[in-house]
Write a protein that holds these residues in place. Structure first.
Motif, short mmCIF file in Angstrom:
data_model
loop_
_atom_site.label_atom_id
_atom_site.label_comp_id
_atom_site.label_asym_id
_atom_site.label_seq_id
_atom_site.Cartn_x
_atom_site.Cartn_y
_atom_site.Cartn_z
N SER A 144 -32.97 37.28 22.36
CA SER A 144 -34.38 37.54 22.63
C SER A 144 -34.67 37.18 24.08
CB SER A 144 -35.27 36.75 21.67
OG SER A 144 -35.08 35.37 21.84
N VAL A 165 -37.55 35.65 26.89
CA VAL A 165 -38.78 34.97 27.24
C VAL A 165 -39.01 35.24 28.72
CG1 VAL A 165 -39.98 32.75 27.47
CG2 VAL A 165 -38.49 33.16 25.49
N LYS A 201 -41.56 34.68 31.93
CA LYS A 201 -42.70 33.96 32.51
C LYS A 201 -43.09 34.69 33.78
CE LYS A 201 -43.57 29.30 32.98
NZ LYS A 201 -43.33 27.94 33.51
N SER A 217 -41.18 37.39 24.30
CA SER A 217 -42.32 36.49 24.45
C SER A 217 -42.68 36.49 25.93
CB SER A 217 -41.94 35.07 23.99
OG SER A 217 -42.99 34.16 24.26
N TRP A 239 -45.06 35.04 28.90
CA TRP A 239 -45.92 33.92 29.28
C TRP A 239 -46.68 34.26 30.55
CZ3 TRP A 239 -46.46 28.81 27.33
CH2 TRP A 239 -45.80 28.61 26.11
N GLY A 250 -44.72 42.24 20.64
CA GLY A 250 -44.17 40.96 21.06
C GLY A 250 -45.22 39.87 20.97
N GLN A 251 -45.00 38.84 21.75
CA GLN A 251 -45.92 37.70 21.78
C GLN A 251 -46.37 37.47 23.21
OE1 GLN A 251 -45.29 33.97 19.42
NE2 GLN A 251 -44.84 33.16 21.44
N VAL A 252 -47.66 37.21 23.40
CA VAL A 252 -48.21 36.92 24.73
C VAL A 252 -48.87 35.56 24.68
CG1 VAL A 252 -49.78 37.63 26.56
CG2 VAL A 252 -48.56 39.37 25.23
N THR A 253 -48.49 34.70 25.62
CA THR A 253 -49.01 33.33 25.67
C THR A 253 -49.58 33.06 27.05
OG1 THR A 253 -47.28 32.62 24.13
CG2 THR A 253 -48.42 30.89 25.36
N ARG A 286 -52.35 33.96 22.79
CA ARG A 286 -52.54 32.56 22.41
C ARG A 286 -52.45 31.69 23.65
NH1 ARG A 286 -47.10 29.55 20.60
NH2 ARG A 286 -45.75 30.41 22.20
N GLU A 290 -39.27 27.50 23.12
CA GLU A 290 -38.85 28.89 23.09
C GLU A 290 -37.59 29.15 23.90
OE1 GLU A 290 -41.65 32.03 23.85
OE2 GLU A 290 -43.23 30.98 22.77
#
Length: 120
Positions: free
Chosen positions: A4, A6, A8, A37, A39, A75-78, A99, A109
């Motif tokens: 996966s 991540v 930033k 993910s 960021w 996906g995921q957004v932070t 989030r 992560e």
């Protein structure tokens, strides 16, 4: 389970090519079946707010709003806690699906087995 990603992103309108590259890589990875993910830190924090991605423009690049929508869909957004606080952004201000989380969540992560972390 496969690898996966991540990502930033620290840049926003202050460094448009770097910013767009991060979102482009995130959306491309998701389209390829890679869990992502994303960021939002530093100046990219503003893209967690409704309408801000639509204001971003970079010639010959995919629209940032479309890339963000793709990441939010699959996906995921932070948004970084400190980055949000410094800019007066609260959870009530965010685009649905974004989030707020801090360094402990980021470290958790990126230290998972099979994770590749990229910073733009």
């Amino acid at each position: 389970m496969g690898r996966s990603l991540v990502i930033k992103v620290t840049a926003g309108a202050d460094a448009p090519e770097r910013c767009n590259q991060a979102f482009n890589v995130a959306a491309t990875a998701l389209a390829s079946g890679v869990p992502v993910s994303l960021w939002l830190t530093g100046e990219s924090a503003w893209f967690a707010l409704p309408g801000k991605a639509k204001e971003f423009s970079l010639p010959h690049a995919a629209p940032l709003a479309d890339l963000l929508d793709a990441v939010l869909a699959a996906g995921q957004v932070t948004l970084c806690t400190q980055c949000a606080t410094r800019r007066g952004i609260t959870a009530d201000d965010l685009i649905e699906g974004v989030r707020i989380a801090g360094a402990p969540a980021f470290v958790e992560e990126v230290l998972r087995e099979g994770v590749q972390a990229l910073v733009y």
